[in-house]
Design a protein around this motif. Sequence first.
Motif, PDB file in Angstrom:
ATOM      1  N   GLY A 113       0.908  33.954 166.844  1.00 33.78           N
ATOM      2  CA  GLY A 113       0.753  33.479 168.209  1.00 33.78           C
ATOM      3  C   GLY A 113      -0.502  33.976 168.897  1.00 33.78           C
ATOM      4  O   GLY A 113      -1.360  34.642 168.317  1.00 33.78           O
ATOM      5  N   ILE A 114      -0.607  33.658 170.184  1.00 33.57           N
ATOM      6  CA  ILE A 114      -1.839  33.860 170.941  1.00 33.57           C
ATOM      7  C   ILE A 114      -2.154  35.334 171.159  1.00 33.57           C
ATOM      8  O   ILE A 114      -3.293  35.704 171.481  1.00 33.57           O
ATOM      9  CB  ILE A 114      -1.765  33.113 172.291  1.00 33.57           C
ATOM     10  N   GLU A 115      -1.200  36.215 170.970  1.00 34.97           N
ATOM     11  CA  GLU A 115      -1.444  37.637 171.159  1.00 34.97           C
ATOM     12  C   GLU A 115      -2.599  38.139 170.288  1.00 34.97           C
ATOM     13  O   GLU A 115      -3.420  38.953 170.724  1.00 34.97           O
ATOM     14  CB  GLU A 115      -0.173  38.422 170.847  1.00 34.97           C
ATOM     15  N   PHE A 116      -2.677  37.643 169.034  1.00 35.56           N
ATOM     16  CA  PHE A 116      -3.709  38.106 168.113  1.00 35.56           C
ATOM     17  C   PHE A 116      -4.496  36.980 167.434  1.00 35.56           C
ATOM     18  O   PHE A 116      -5.611  37.211 166.970  1.00 35.56           O
ATOM     19  CB  PHE A 116      -3.095  38.986 167.018  1.00 35.56           C
ATOM     20  N   CYS A 117      -3.917  35.780 167.333  1.00 38.05           N
ATOM     21  CA  CYS A 117      -4.510  34.735 166.510  1.00 38.05           C
ATOM     22  C   CYS A 117      -5.533  33.905 167.289  1.00 38.05           C
ATOM     23  O   CYS A 117      -5.240  33.394 168.381  1.00 38.05           O
ATOM     24  CB  CYS A 117      -3.419  33.815 165.956  1.00 38.05           C
ATOM     25  N   LYS A 118      -6.715  33.705 166.694  1.00 39.70           N
ATOM     26  CA  LYS A 118      -7.794  32.955 167.349  1.00 39.70           C
ATOM     27  C   LYS A 118      -7.546  31.447 167.358  1.00 39.70           C
ATOM     28  O   LYS A 118      -8.220  30.718 168.087  1.00 39.70           O
ATOM     29  CB  LYS A 118      -9.121  33.257 166.663  1.00 39.70           C
ATOM     30  N   LEU A 119      -6.610  30.972 166.549  1.00 36.74           N
ATOM     31  CA  LEU A 119      -6.309  29.546 166.511  1.00 36.74           C
ATOM     32  C   LEU A 119      -5.173  29.163 167.463  1.00 36.74           C
ATOM     33  O   LEU A 119      -4.954  27.985 167.734  1.00 36.74           O
ATOM     34  CB  LEU A 119      -5.926  29.120 165.096  1.00 36.74           C
ATOM     35  N   ALA A 120      -4.447  30.145 167.945  1.00 35.00           N
ATOM     36  CA  ALA A 120      -3.231  29.870 168.706  1.00 35.00           C
ATOM     37  C   ALA A 120      -3.532  29.349 170.111  1.00 35.00           C
ATOM     38  O   ALA A 120      -4.578  29.633 170.697  1.00 35.00           O
ATOM     39  CB  ALA A 120      -2.367  31.119 168.786  1.00 35.00           C
ATOM     40  N   ILE A 121      -2.550  28.613 170.628  1.00 36.15           N
ATOM     41  CA  ILE A 121      -2.643  28.044 171.968  1.00 36.15           C
ATOM     42  C   ILE A 121      -1.590  28.666 172.889  1.00 36.15           C
ATOM     43  O   ILE A 121      -1.777  28.760 174.089  1.00 36.15           O
ATOM     44  CB  ILE A 121      -2.454  26.509 171.902  1.00 36.15           C
ATOM     45  N   VAL A 122      -0.459  29.115 172.300  1.00 37.17           N
ATOM     46  CA  VAL A 122       0.644  29.643 173.099  1.00 37.17           C
ATOM     47  C   VAL A 122       1.184  30.931 172.480  1.00 37.17           C
ATOM     48  O   VAL A 122       0.920  31.273 171.338  1.00 37.17           O
ATOM     49  CB  VAL A 122       1.794  28.620 173.232  1.00 37.17           C
ATOM     50  N   GLU A 123       2.000  31.629 173.279  1.00 36.15           N
ATOM     51  CA  GLU A 123       2.713  32.818 172.840  1.00 36.15           C
ATOM     52  C   GLU A 123       3.882  32.415 171.932  1.00 36.15           C
ATOM     53  O   GLU A 123       4.507  31.381 172.120  1.00 36.15           O
ATOM     54  CB  GLU A 123       3.235  33.568 174.074  1.00 36.15           C
ATOM     55  N   THR A 124       4.184  33.231 170.927  1.00 37.78           N
ATOM     56  CA  THR A 124       5.286  32.907 170.009  1.00 37.78           C
ATOM     57  C   THR A 124       6.257  34.059 169.796  1.00 37.78           C
ATOM     58  O   THR A 124       7.465  33.883 169.896  1.00 37.78           O
ATOM     59  CB  THR A 124       4.737  32.484 168.639  1.00 37.78           C
ATOM     60  N   LYS A 125       5.762  35.248 169.486  1.00 32.45           N
ATOM     61  CA  LYS A 125       6.652  36.353 169.134  1.00 32.45           C
ATOM     62  C   LYS A 125       7.560  36.752 170.302  1.00 32.45           C
ATOM     63  O   LYS A 125       8.788  36.805 170.160  1.00 32.45           O
ATOM     64  CB  LYS A 125       5.838  37.566 168.661  1.00 32.45           C
ATOM     65  N   ALA A 126       6.971  37.037 171.451  1.00 31.89           N
ATOM     66  CA  ALA A 126       7.778  37.413 172.607  1.00 31.89           C
ATOM     67  C   ALA A 126       8.657  36.249 173.047  1.00 31.89           C
ATOM     68  O   ALA A 126       9.817  36.436 173.439  1.00 31.89           O
ATOM     69  CB  ALA A 126       6.881  37.869 173.755  1.00 31.89           C
TER      70      ALA A 126
END
Length: 565
Positions: free
Chosen positions: A433-446
């Motif tokens: 997710g967006i916390e660490f990934c440069k490709l992400a668009i949204v939050e996933t883990k939380a």
Amino acid sequence: MAASPQNPAASAPRRKVSRHRGEGQWAQGHFTPLNGNEQLKKDDDGLNVRTRIETVYSQRGFASIDPNDLRGRMRWWGLYTQRKPGIDGGKTAVLEPEELDDEYFMLRVRIDGGRLTTRQLRVIGEISQEFARGTADITDRQNIQLHWIRIEDVPEIWRRLEEVGLSTTEACGDTPRVILGSPVAGIAEDEIIDGTPAVEEIHRRVVGNPLYSNLPRKFKSAISGSPLLDVAHEINDVAFVGVEHPEHGPGFDLWVGGGLSTNPKIGVRLGAWVPLAEVADVYEGVISIFRDHGYRRLRNRARLKFLVADWGAEKFRQVLEDEYLRRKLVDGPAPAQPVRRWRDHVGVHRQRDGRFYVGFAPRVGRVDGTTLAKIADVAEAHGSARVRTTVEQKMIVLDVEQEQVESLSSALESLGLTVSPSTFRRGTMACTGIEFCKLAIVETKARGSSLIDELERRLPEFDEPLTINLNGCPNACARIQVADIGLKGQLVLDDDGNQVEGYQVHLGGALGLEAGFGRKVRGLKVTSEELPDYIERVLRRYLAERADGERFAVWAARASAEDLS
């Protein structure tokens, strides 16, 4: 096997030029790089960057790293730059790579077959605590990922990992990635065949070998002799699935060409039965076909699945037999459908030796270094020296005596790792997710973790097997297309017309039981805030309308668009 990456066409006869003449296939004599990635690999093998990391970059710091190494070759050693904090999802596709890069790395520890000793797990936990701010994620490819890694610390991390037999070699990049394996290989009572020797032999021959370190794209593989089909074989580039041949006994059914991302494809059977002793040979044949015939012109058409789709199973098998193996494969049967609907090995199960293995469920694969070390301590205190990771972001402790099972389960529970999870905790996965990934668009883990809490509160009696997979972008690292409820992150409009985080919904995907991709209902998108309401609504309709014994995926395939909205 086949020829070297420097001149791979030499060992394979020239094939008639097809409509794919411009695809950059080495076997067609097209060696001139057709994009920057191919040029980068031709200029210098990704494996060679390790020397520069150890002797230059770790000494001089982040600013000294060559951009081609930073965003290219360092992946061959499991290193990706992570996303700079504070950049919202709307900027993901707009900013240049150097604007997205933080001066820290994600480091992926390669764990073939998900096999770890307690000593190895403890070392990963210690590295996490000392060098990664305590971070650790169990991935759906059985690896463990760490974050906040400084380039200055990488050589010491490698030294500690390699001291206990672990590595990050080719954990990323256009390489043979981790080999998935059944986490209960060699111990399960119902196992058809133990694939561990094949995993070990492939690793010995292939990982770190320059013959296979310049592939058109990533190469994913899986080997399992479990009747539970527990390695997501349908979506790997090559997979070996345990079967019993009526004449030759236990062996493996051969699959090729699976993969997800933005153009998902279920792998195809080649109709071939492979004995254990020949799995590594066949693996080398398949990966060599990919190296030599794979499409190198466009990155989004470079996975093996595109070649398999164009050739078909019959031609692929013929080329494998005639040009690479130089012998015929034995025809064989398809694997049977699994009897059990959960394939994650969570819970308490008897081993073939009379002892037990105990599977437990971290939340969406997220743990931390302290917890990993404590898992190792708890396992050893209960007589075990072996743990396993699974392709469902779960973990297993092996070799537990019956009288120790209850105590072990309680000890894990005290760490927040339940052996008897709810359906929602057991079945929910999330990518980085967006916390660490440069490709992400949204939050996933939380988001996934809070979703578990909400659904447990709202639907405490729901006990049907159900998978909910959250992905931060379209690339499907969390396998959204093959989940009961797949959630693809994107920006959507809320009721007031504001652009907010949300998800496109895929419904009714599956692996193992009638494998297929989820259904997309036209216009069906939900905001992150609406997600618990939406899933509760759909699940209540499923409970009200399902036929006796009907799985969610089957119901979702026949339900009206209104019922799924």
